[in-house]
Design a protein around this motif. Sequence first.
Motif, PDB file in Angstrom:
ATOM      1  N   SER A   2       0.834  -1.186   0.000  1.00  0.00           N
ATOM      2  CA  SER A   2       0.000   0.000   0.000  1.00  0.00           C
ATOM      3  C   SER A   2       0.873   1.242   0.000  1.00  0.00           C
ATOM      4  O   SER A   2       1.864   1.327   0.724  1.00  0.00           O
ATOM      5  CB  SER A   2      -0.898   0.011   1.247  1.00  0.00           C
ATOM      6  OG  SER A   2      -1.613   1.217   1.325  1.00  0.00           O
ATOM      7  N   THR A   3       0.518   2.213  -0.846  1.00  0.00           N
ATOM      8  CA  THR A   3       1.305   3.448  -0.934  1.00  0.00           C
ATOM      9  C   THR A   3       0.482   4.701  -0.671  1.00  0.00           C
ATOM     10  O   THR A   3       1.034   5.792  -0.641  1.00  0.00           O
ATOM     11  CB  THR A   3       1.941   3.566  -2.334  1.00  0.00           C
ATOM     12  OG1 THR A   3       0.905   3.584  -3.321  1.00  0.00           O
ATOM     13  CG2 THR A   3       2.884   2.395  -2.612  1.00  0.00           C
ATOM     14  N   ARG A   4      -0.816   4.574  -0.516  1.00  0.00           N
ATOM     15  CA  ARG A   4      -1.666   5.753  -0.349  1.00  0.00           C
ATOM     16  C   ARG A   4      -1.289   6.488   0.938  1.00  0.00           C
ATOM     17  O   ARG A   4      -1.079   5.873   1.980  1.00  0.00           O
ATOM     18  CB  ARG A   4      -3.128   5.330  -0.299  1.00  0.00           C
ATOM     19  CG  ARG A   4      -4.103   6.519  -0.238  1.00  0.00           C
ATOM     20  CD  ARG A   4      -5.530   6.054  -0.308  1.00  0.00           C
ATOM     21  NE  ARG A   4      -5.819   5.471  -1.605  1.00  0.00           N
ATOM     22  CZ  ARG A   4      -6.254   6.169  -2.658  1.00  0.00           C
ATOM     23  NH1 ARG A   4      -6.408   7.476  -2.550  1.00  0.00           N
ATOM     24  NH2 ARG A   4      -6.518   5.562  -3.787  1.00  0.00           N
ATOM     25  N   THR A  22     -10.751   6.065   2.006  1.00  0.00           N
ATOM     26  CA  THR A  22      -9.912   6.974   1.239  1.00  0.00           C
ATOM     27  C   THR A  22     -10.755   8.033   0.535  1.00  0.00           C
ATOM     28  O   THR A  22     -11.980   7.928   0.440  1.00  0.00           O
ATOM     29  CB  THR A  22      -9.099   6.209   0.187  1.00  0.00           C
ATOM     30  OG1 THR A  22      -9.999   5.661  -0.788  1.00  0.00           O
ATOM     31  CG2 THR A  22      -8.302   5.079   0.827  1.00  0.00           C
ATOM     32  N   ASP A  28     -10.469   0.846   3.091  1.00  0.00           N
ATOM     33  CA  ASP A  28      -9.216   0.090   3.080  1.00  0.00           C
ATOM     34  C   ASP A  28      -8.855  -0.467   4.454  1.00  0.00           C
ATOM     35  O   ASP A  28      -7.802  -1.082   4.605  1.00  0.00           O
ATOM     36  CB  ASP A  28      -8.072   0.969   2.568  1.00  0.00           C
ATOM     37  CG  ASP A  28      -8.084   1.118   1.053  1.00  0.00           C
ATOM     38  OD1 ASP A  28      -8.982   0.555   0.405  1.00  0.00           O
ATOM     39  OD2 ASP A  28      -7.199   1.818   0.519  1.00  0.00           O
ATOM     40  N   TRP A  29      -9.727  -0.256   5.447  1.00  0.00           N
ATOM     41  CA  TRP A  29      -9.485  -0.792   6.793  1.00  0.00           C
ATOM     42  C   TRP A  29     -10.828  -0.936   7.486  1.00  0.00           C
ATOM     43  O   TRP A  29     -11.625  -0.004   7.515  1.00  0.00           O
ATOM     44  CB  TRP A  29      -8.582   0.150   7.584  1.00  0.00           C
ATOM     45  CG  TRP A  29      -8.242  -0.339   8.979  1.00  0.00           C
ATOM     46  CD1 TRP A  29      -8.774   0.081  10.158  1.00  0.00           C
ATOM     47  CD2 TRP A  29      -7.285  -1.346   9.326  1.00  0.00           C
ATOM     48  NE1 TRP A  29      -8.208  -0.592  11.224  1.00  0.00           N
ATOM     49  CE2 TRP A  29      -7.282  -1.475  10.723  1.00  0.00           C
ATOM     50  CE3 TRP A  29      -6.425  -2.148   8.580  1.00  0.00           C
ATOM     51  CZ2 TRP A  29      -6.463  -2.368  11.406  1.00  0.00           C
ATOM     52  CZ3 TRP A  29      -5.602  -3.048   9.249  1.00  0.00           C
ATOM     53  CH2 TRP A  29      -5.623  -3.150  10.641  1.00  0.00           C
ATOM     54  N   ARG A  43      -6.322  -3.313   3.047  1.00  0.00           N
ATOM     55  CA  ARG A  43      -5.470  -2.808   1.963  1.00  0.00           C
ATOM     56  C   ARG A  43      -4.541  -1.705   2.460  1.00  0.00           C
ATOM     57  O   ARG A  43      -3.516  -1.427   1.837  1.00  0.00           O
ATOM     58  CB  ARG A  43      -6.322  -2.314   0.800  1.00  0.00           C
ATOM     59  CG  ARG A  43      -5.477  -1.888  -0.392  1.00  0.00           C
ATOM     60  CD  ARG A  43      -6.216  -1.933  -1.707  1.00  0.00           C
ATOM     61  NE  ARG A  43      -7.221  -0.894  -1.815  1.00  0.00           N
ATOM     62  CZ  ARG A  43      -7.885  -0.627  -2.948  1.00  0.00           C
ATOM     63  NH1 ARG A  43      -7.639  -1.344  -4.059  1.00  0.00           N
ATOM     64  NH2 ARG A  43      -8.796   0.323  -2.979  1.00  0.00           N
ATOM     65  N   LEU A  44      -4.879  -1.103   3.579  1.00  0.00           N
ATOM     66  CA  LEU A  44      -3.992  -0.138   4.215  1.00  0.00           C
ATOM     67  C   LEU A  44      -2.598  -0.707   4.432  1.00  0.00           C
ATOM     68  O   LEU A  44      -1.603   0.031   4.396  1.00  0.00           O
ATOM     69  CB  LEU A  44      -4.606   0.262   5.559  1.00  0.00           C
ATOM     70  CG  LEU A  44      -3.899   1.307   6.414  1.00  0.00           C
ATOM     71  CD1 LEU A  44      -3.943   2.665   5.745  1.00  0.00           C
ATOM     72  CD2 LEU A  44      -4.551   1.374   7.791  1.00  0.00           C
ATOM     73  N   ASP A  46      -1.548  -3.841   2.872  1.00  0.00           N
ATOM     74  CA  ASP A  46      -1.114  -4.694   1.756  1.00  0.00           C
ATOM     75  C   ASP A  46      -2.160  -4.579   0.649  1.00  0.00           C
ATOM     76  O   ASP A  46      -3.368  -4.672   0.922  1.00  0.00           O
ATOM     77  CB  ASP A  46      -0.979  -6.153   2.213  1.00  0.00           C
ATOM     78  CG  ASP A  46      -0.295  -7.029   1.181  1.00  0.00           C
ATOM     79  OD1 ASP A  46      -0.903  -7.262   0.111  1.00  0.00           O
ATOM     80  OD2 ASP A  46       0.827  -7.479   1.436  1.00  0.00           O
ATOM     81  N   GLU A  47      -1.722  -4.404  -0.568  1.00  0.00           N
ATOM     82  CA  GLU A  47      -2.636  -4.182  -1.681  1.00  0.00           C
ATOM     83  C   GLU A  47      -3.628  -5.322  -1.856  1.00  0.00           C
ATOM     84  O   GLU A  47      -4.750  -5.121  -2.359  1.00  0.00           O
ATOM     85  CB  GLU A  47      -1.841  -3.985  -2.981  1.00  0.00           C
ATOM     86  CG  GLU A  47      -2.660  -3.491  -4.148  1.00  0.00           C
ATOM     87  CD  GLU A  47      -3.227  -2.098  -3.942  1.00  0.00           C
ATOM     88  OE1 GLU A  47      -4.325  -1.824  -4.478  1.00  0.00           O
ATOM     89  OE2 GLU A  47      -2.591  -1.292  -3.233  1.00  0.00           O
ATOM     90  N   HIS A  51     -10.592  -4.690   0.270  1.00  0.00           N
ATOM     91  CA  HIS A  51     -11.097  -3.333   0.167  1.00  0.00           C
ATOM     92  C   HIS A  51     -12.529  -3.361  -0.343  1.00  0.00           C
ATOM     93  O   HIS A  51     -13.013  -4.398  -0.809  1.00  0.00           O
ATOM     94  CB  HIS A  51     -10.242  -2.500  -0.796  1.00  0.00           C
ATOM     95  CG  HIS A  51     -10.296  -3.005  -2.208  1.00  0.00           C
ATOM     96  ND1 HIS A  51      -9.507  -4.042  -2.652  1.00  0.00           N
ATOM     97  CD2 HIS A  51     -11.079  -2.646  -3.271  1.00  0.00           C
ATOM     98  CE1 HIS A  51      -9.781  -4.296  -3.930  1.00  0.00           C
ATOM     99  NE2 HIS A  51     -10.733  -3.459  -4.321  1.00  0.00           N
ATOM    100  N   TRP A 339       2.570  -0.988   5.137  1.00  0.00           N
ATOM    101  CA  TRP A 339       2.377   0.288   4.437  1.00  0.00           C
ATOM    102  C   TRP A 339       3.722   0.762   3.902  1.00  0.00           C
ATOM    103  O   TRP A 339       4.692   0.906   4.634  1.00  0.00           O
ATOM    104  CB  TRP A 339       1.781   1.308   5.410  1.00  0.00           C
ATOM    105  CG  TRP A 339       1.482   2.636   4.777  1.00  0.00           C
ATOM    106  CD1 TRP A 339       0.406   2.962   4.020  1.00  0.00           C
ATOM    107  CD2 TRP A 339       2.294   3.816   4.865  1.00  0.00           C
ATOM    108  NE1 TRP A 339       0.484   4.277   3.620  1.00  0.00           N
ATOM    109  CE2 TRP A 339       1.628   4.830   4.124  1.00  0.00           C
ATOM    110  CE3 TRP A 339       3.504   4.121   5.492  1.00  0.00           C
ATOM    111  CZ2 TRP A 339       2.147   6.128   4.004  1.00  0.00           C
ATOM    112  CZ3 TRP A 339       4.010   5.411   5.368  1.00  0.00           C
ATOM    113  CH2 TRP A 339       3.336   6.389   4.638  1.00  0.00           C
TER     114      TRP A 339
END
Length: 602
Positions: A2-4, A22, A28-29, A43-44, A46-47, A51, A339
Amino acid sequence: MSTRPISDHAMLSDCRSAALVTSDGSVDWLCLPRFDSPALFARLLDENAGHWTVHPACPAEVSRRYLEGTLVLETTFRCRGGTLVLVDALALGGRERGHSLGVGSPGVLLREATCVEGEVTLETEYAPRPEFGLVQPLMEPVRGGLVARGGANVLTLSAPVPLRVRGSTARATVTLRAGQRLCLALQASSGWAPDPPRRHPWNVHRRIKDTVAGWRSWSRDHLGYRGPWEEEVGQSGRVLRALTFAPTGAIVAAATTSLPESVGGERNWDYRYTWIRDTSFTLQALATAACEVEEAAFFAFLARASATQLDQGCDLQIMYGVGGERDLSERSLPHLTGWRGSAPVRVGNDAWRQRQIDVYGELLDAADQLYRDTGPLDALTRSFLIGVAETAARRWEEPDQGLWEVRGPGRHYLHSKLMCWVAMDRAVALAPVLGAADRVAGWKHTRERIREAIMTRGWNEKAGAFTQAFGSEDLDAAALMLPMVGFLPGDDPRVRATVDAVAARLTDERGLVHRYRAADGLAGDEGTFLLCTFWLAHALALAGHGGPARQAFRDAASHANDVGLLAEEVDSSTGEPIGNFPQAFSHIGLINAANAIRRSGG
């Protein structure tokens, strides 16, 4: 991975659990039914860990806000052909109002997308991955939605439109015209329980409205603060309520685990628990931004959770699960990348095994705030608080791991000694309601011994300041608490020298404060701490430096995201918020600093 950005998330809460959403409408959590439950969407971290997105199929200009007085999120997507408004909420119990928020929360995530003008085609992608992504559930379309089964969970997604299922992911595309809306809901239960019921769209719409009304009733009842930064203080009060586990009154340190203190580093901890360390400052914040009901509930939880430990001759545990659990053993989740690659991802927190002798002062300071003027207490509470004071009197000379939970050999930390002084000082003040007049002389004697030790061994001439530990030249932002707990006045020359040293030597170019710069046994650097920056503002206000206090406050508060949420830290190289999110201690620091500046007339 995750990169956001962490700050791109907004929190939903039902005062039992939390979700993070988001700005483009992706959950995402989500942990249900408790803050510390295994995540259904992660997803926060790990992609591929799950989600649920709802957003327009075309590019859009996005803005968002919490509906006034609530933690119900409204995201507006302005597309070329129309405008879509998405409202997200974790449902409160039916007609819950005021202090009852969260008592009967059903554990339901509600999502309502409405086309308010033109025409918008929206897409939804639903990919639940229970147990932090370990489970890819089997999906079964049913009338009115979808049931997903796998591991220990069964999930019911209520949806009035057909869903295309491929593997463990479901998708739908829907075109809405002005005035039309799509109502969705997700509810989880144990795998052995009956499937959660499917919810009709009118029920989703009604529950959102009722949840809005519930939050607004709480906000109306908690408008006691009048002064600078009223909006920020009010929002921080709601965040503290949102981080409260209503059945017990416990307040978690943050809604997440393993968001790092340094990107790519190992300083990744689970903050979904309650720390005694936070007690006295939390009660001060609740007194400002909430009320005595929340104060009493939080203290009662801590007293219940820690009962019997002192009777057994044990150290008082420093943290607990939201139900009062004591064993919080830590483990890593190697299947998650973390993350931005910040591994390991941890659940549980082995700091529960540490010795921190500051906790006795935090508890007695909290008790002093609550009970000094109430008259005699019940026998169990009196016995417990007397035991806390006597334990502090016996153990104040022992080393510990300190406020910051350093994972190494114990030391004689200044803050730990300071809070033992607080324990003795508050015990003396509480003696009449504790029925402990016969102990006052001993407590006063110990209080003076601790004061002498701090004044002679805590002050370092070479550093020109009170320092992190006895015999150390290293600075520590925790020394800012000396005037905040009443050990010395804010304008005392040694306090002012310490405040100046922190401002000069622990502060980065943005005006934000590091906890310390000393080695702590962990690899990598960490960011600046928003809490410590609010402490600096607080200490400056007590010293009579109104202008610098307001500037320090603004430096910290400016790092809130677009919906007013604060992370734990700020990356010194980029200015980006990092650490677990949203962070209760940062919001507590904001409330207390604003109140200190108000009282000082700064």
